[in-house]
Scaffold this active site. Structure first.
Site, PDB file in Angstrom:
ATOM      1  NE  ARG A 140     130.200 -53.891  -7.357  1.00  0.00           N
ATOM      2  CZ  ARG A 140     131.255 -54.727  -6.576  1.00  0.00           C
ATOM      3  NH1 ARG A 140     130.668 -55.316  -5.536  1.00  0.00           N
ATOM      4  NH2 ARG A 140     132.295 -54.902  -7.041  1.00  0.00           N
ATOM      5  CD  GLU A 155     126.341 -53.144  -3.089  1.00  0.00           C
ATOM      6  OE1 GLU A 155     126.675 -54.165  -2.775  1.00  0.00           O
ATOM      7  OE2 GLU A 155     126.944 -52.224  -3.131  1.00  0.00           O
ATOM      8  NE  ARG A 178     131.616 -52.764   5.473  1.00  0.00           N
ATOM      9  CZ  ARG A 178     130.316 -53.198   5.918  1.00  0.00           C
ATOM     10  NH1 ARG A 178     129.554 -52.273   6.525  1.00  0.00           N
ATOM     11  NH2 ARG A 178     129.970 -54.397   5.550  1.00  0.00           N
ATOM     12  CG  HIS A 179     128.508 -50.744   1.021  1.00  0.00           C
ATOM     13  ND1 HIS A 179     128.272 -51.192   2.290  1.00  0.00           N
ATOM     14  CD2 HIS A 179     128.849 -51.834   0.474  1.00  0.00           C
ATOM     15  CE1 HIS A 179     128.590 -52.584   2.528  1.00  0.00           C
ATOM     16  NE2 HIS A 179     129.127 -52.894   1.381  1.00  0.00           N
ATOM     17  CD  GLU A 212     135.164 -57.865   1.069  1.00  0.00           C
ATOM     18  OE1 GLU A 212     134.334 -58.187   1.645  1.00  0.00           O
ATOM     19  OE2 GLU A 212     135.279 -57.558  -0.293  1.00  0.00           O
ATOM     20  CB  SER A 254     137.018 -59.954  -3.056  1.00  0.00           C
ATOM     21  OG  SER A 254     136.127 -59.750  -1.802  1.00  0.00           O
ATOM     22  NE  ARG A 304     134.190 -50.792   1.417  1.00  0.00           N
ATOM     23  CZ  ARG A 304     133.632 -52.403   1.524  1.00  0.00           C
ATOM     24  NH1 ARG A 304     134.025 -53.240   1.893  1.00  0.00           N
ATOM     25  NH2 ARG A 304     132.324 -52.241   1.064  1.00  0.00           N
TER      26      ARG A 304
END
Ligand code: ATP
Ligand code: MG
Length: 430
Positions: free
Chosen positions: A210, A212, A218-219, A353, A356, A404
Site C-alpha cells: 500500500r 499510502e 497501524r499502517h 480494524e 474487511s 494487526r
C-alpha cells in the site's frame, strides 16, 4: 551435540552449551557468565583457581553478546537461575562481539523503536521481541492448519500486476520491462477469479503493498494478509469462519506460546468469546456520535477516533455490518431490498480494524455496472471480469492483516513491532 539451555538440569552431568554471552560479572576470584540461547539463560560459574588457565583467559577476554561454546559439569545450586550452574572445563569464543554494542540486549528499559529496528538482529535477541515472532509464527501456523482442516486450498497469486484492485492511487509503480506495472495491493481479484475456476475454498497468506503516505502506528507499506474466498457462501458464512479462526488462533497461541509470552513480559492473552457482536453500521455511527465531538453521518468512513469510541463501548471483538454501499468497493454485494447498504463487514478489535470482507457481486452485468458507477473503467478490469461471463458461483471472503492480529493479541503499541523488517514511509533498510 549441544544441549539446549532449557534442557540443562542438575541431572545432566557433563554438558556442552552454545549461546550468546548475556552478561559477565567478575567478582575477583569468581566470575559468572550468563549464557543465553533461545530457550533460556544458564549461569556459567568460573572459580578461577579451579578451572584450566585457558578458560580463565577466554572468560577474561570475552565481550557481551559474543557467541561461545562451553563444556563442563552441571551442578545443582539454589543461587543460580533454574537451580543449576555449569562449571566449565572448556570455554571457546566462536564469534567475538564488537564493543560497544549498538543496542544493549540485556537492558530492561526499551530503546527507541527506530534504534531497535536499525539493529533488528540484536533487538530480536531480547525475550520480548523473540516472543512477538514466536507468536506470529504460531498465528500463521494455526491459520494454515485451521483453513486446511476446513478443506481450503492454499494459493499463491502474483504480486506484480498490471491493474489496481480498486483504482485510486495507493499503488507502488515498478519497472516491468517496457510495461507499466504495480505491486499488488491485495489478492482480491485473483482469489475471486479462482471461484470461477471452481476451487470453492481458497486462502492465501502473502504480502500486500500500500503506497499510502500516512505514517500511523497501524499502517505499513508492506503488510501480510490472510485472504480467504469461499464459493456458495454469503457474508454470514465467512463471518462465522473468521470468528472461528480468530478464536482457534488465540487458543493455539495460548497453548503453545505461554512460556515465551511470560518470558517476554507480556500478559497472557485473553481468548475472545464467541459469538462476536454484530453491530450495524447505522448503530455504530450513533455510538460514535454520542461519544466524540467530530460530526459523523451515514456514508462517512469510521475515523480512527470513531473506531476508538465504538471500540470502548463494545470492549471486545465485534463485527460492523451493513455498510453504506457508497464507501465499500464495487465488488461488495448490495442488499436486494435496500441497495444503499451492502453485505460487507469489518471485524474490529476494540483498538482498530482487523479485517474487511463481504459477499461479492457474482453477476457480470451488475459487476460491470458497479465498476462504472465507482468511476472506474470496466475495460481495464477485463481479465477479472472474464470469469464472470462463463459461470461464477456466488461467493464471499475477507482479508485479515497478520500484523494487526499479532499487535492486538499482544497489546503492542506500534504495528512495526509485529514485523521483522518493517517498510514504512521512511524505512527501506534493513
Ligand atoms: P484501514 O482503513 O485501517 O486503513 P483498510 O480498510 O484500508 O484499513 P483493507 O483494504 O480492508 O484495509 O485490508 C484488509 C486488512 O488488511 C485490514 O483490516 C488490515 O488488517 C490489513 N491492512 C490493510 N492495509 C494495511 C496496512 N497499510 N498496514 C497494515 N495492515 C493493513
Ligand atoms: Mg478495510
Amino acid at each position: 551435540m549441544r544441549t539446549p539451555i532449557e534442557k540443562v538440569t542438575p541431572e545432566t552431568g557433563h554438558a556442552k552449551c552454545v549461546g550468546f554471552v548475556h552478561e559477565v560479572r567478575d567478582l575477583g576470584g569468581l566470575t559468572f557468565v550468563l549464557l543465553r540461547d533461545r530457550t533460556g539463560i544458564l549461569q556459567v560459574t568460573v572459580p578461577k583457581k579451579k578451572v584450566p588457565p585457558e578458560v580463565v583467559e577466554a572468560v577474561r577476554a570475552v565481550s557481551r553478546e559474543s557467541v561461545v561454546m562451553v563444556t563442563g559439569e552441571v551442578k545443582a545450586t539454589e543461587k543460580a537461575p533454574g537451580g543449576r550452574e555449569l562449571v566449565p572445563s572448556t570455554f571457546e569464543i566462536l564469534s567475538r562481539a564488537e564493543t560497544p554494542l549498538p543496542l544493549d540486549v540485556a537492558e530492561k528499559v526499551p530503546a527507541e523503536l527506530d534504534t531497535r529496528l536499525d539493529v533488528r538482529f540484536l533487538d530480536a535477541r531480547r525475550p520480548r521481541v523473540a516472543a512477538v515472532f514466536q507468536v506470529r509464527s504460531a498465528v500463521l501456523h494455526e491459520t494454515a492448519r485451521y483453513l486446511h482442516k476446513h478443506d481450503f486450498i492454499q494459493i499463491t497469486t502474483p504480486k506484480i500486476v498490471a491493474a489496481a484492485t480498486e483504482g485510486g492511487t495507493e499503488l507502488f509503480p515498478i519497472a516491468y520491462f517496457e510495461k507499466e506495472a504495480f505491486l499488488n495491493q491485495s489478492p482480491q481479484l485473483y482469489k475471486q477469479m479462482m471461484m470461477g475456476a471452481g476451487f470453492e475454498k481458497v486462502f492465501e497468506i502473502g504480502p500486500i503493498f500500500r503506497a499510502e503516505e500516512h505514517n500511523t502506528t497501524r499502517h505499513l507499506n508492506e503488510a501480510t494478509s490472510i485472504d480467504v474466498e469461499v464459493s456458495f457462501a454469503d457474508h454470514l458464512d465467512v463471518m462465522d469462519l473468521l470468528e472461528g479462526l480468530v478464536i482457534s488462533v488465540y487458543e493455539h497461541v495460548a497453548a503453545t506460546c505461554g512460556d515465551a509470552i511470560e518470558r517476554g513480559g507480556f500478559e497472557a492473552c485473553r481468548i475472545p468469546k464467541a459469538p462476536f457482536a454484530r453491530l450495524p453500521y447505522a448503530e455504530a455511527i450513533e455510538i460514535a456520535a454520542s461519544r466524540i465531538e467530530e460530526p459523523i453521518a451515514f456514508g462517512d468512513d469510521l475515523s480512527p477516533s470513531a473506531e476508538r469510541a465504538i471500540g470502548e463501548a463494545m470492549g471486545e471483538h465485534y463485527f460492523v455490518v451493513d455498510w453504506p454501499s457508497s464507501i465499500r468497493p464495487y465488488y461488495a454485494m448490495p442488499y436486494e431490498d435496500d441497495p444503499s447498504i451492502c453485505k460487507a463487514f469489518d471485524l474490529m478489535h476494540p483498538r482498530m480494524e482487523l479485517s474487511s470482507g463481504a459477499q461479492r457481486v457474482h453477476r457480470h452485468d451488475q459487476l460491470v455496472q458497479q465498476i462504472a458507477s465507482k468511476g472506474l473503467s470496466p475495460e481495464s478490469f477485463e481479465f477479472y471480469l472474464r470469469p464472470f461471463r462463463y459461470g461464477m458461483p456466488p461467493h464471499a471472503g475477507w482479508g485479515l492483516g497478520v500484523e494487526r492480529f499479532v499487535m492486538t493479541m499482544l497489546g503492542l503499541s506500534n504495528v512495526r513491532e509485529a514485523v521483522l523488517f518493517p517498510r514504512d514511509r521512511h524505512r527501506l533498510v534493513p
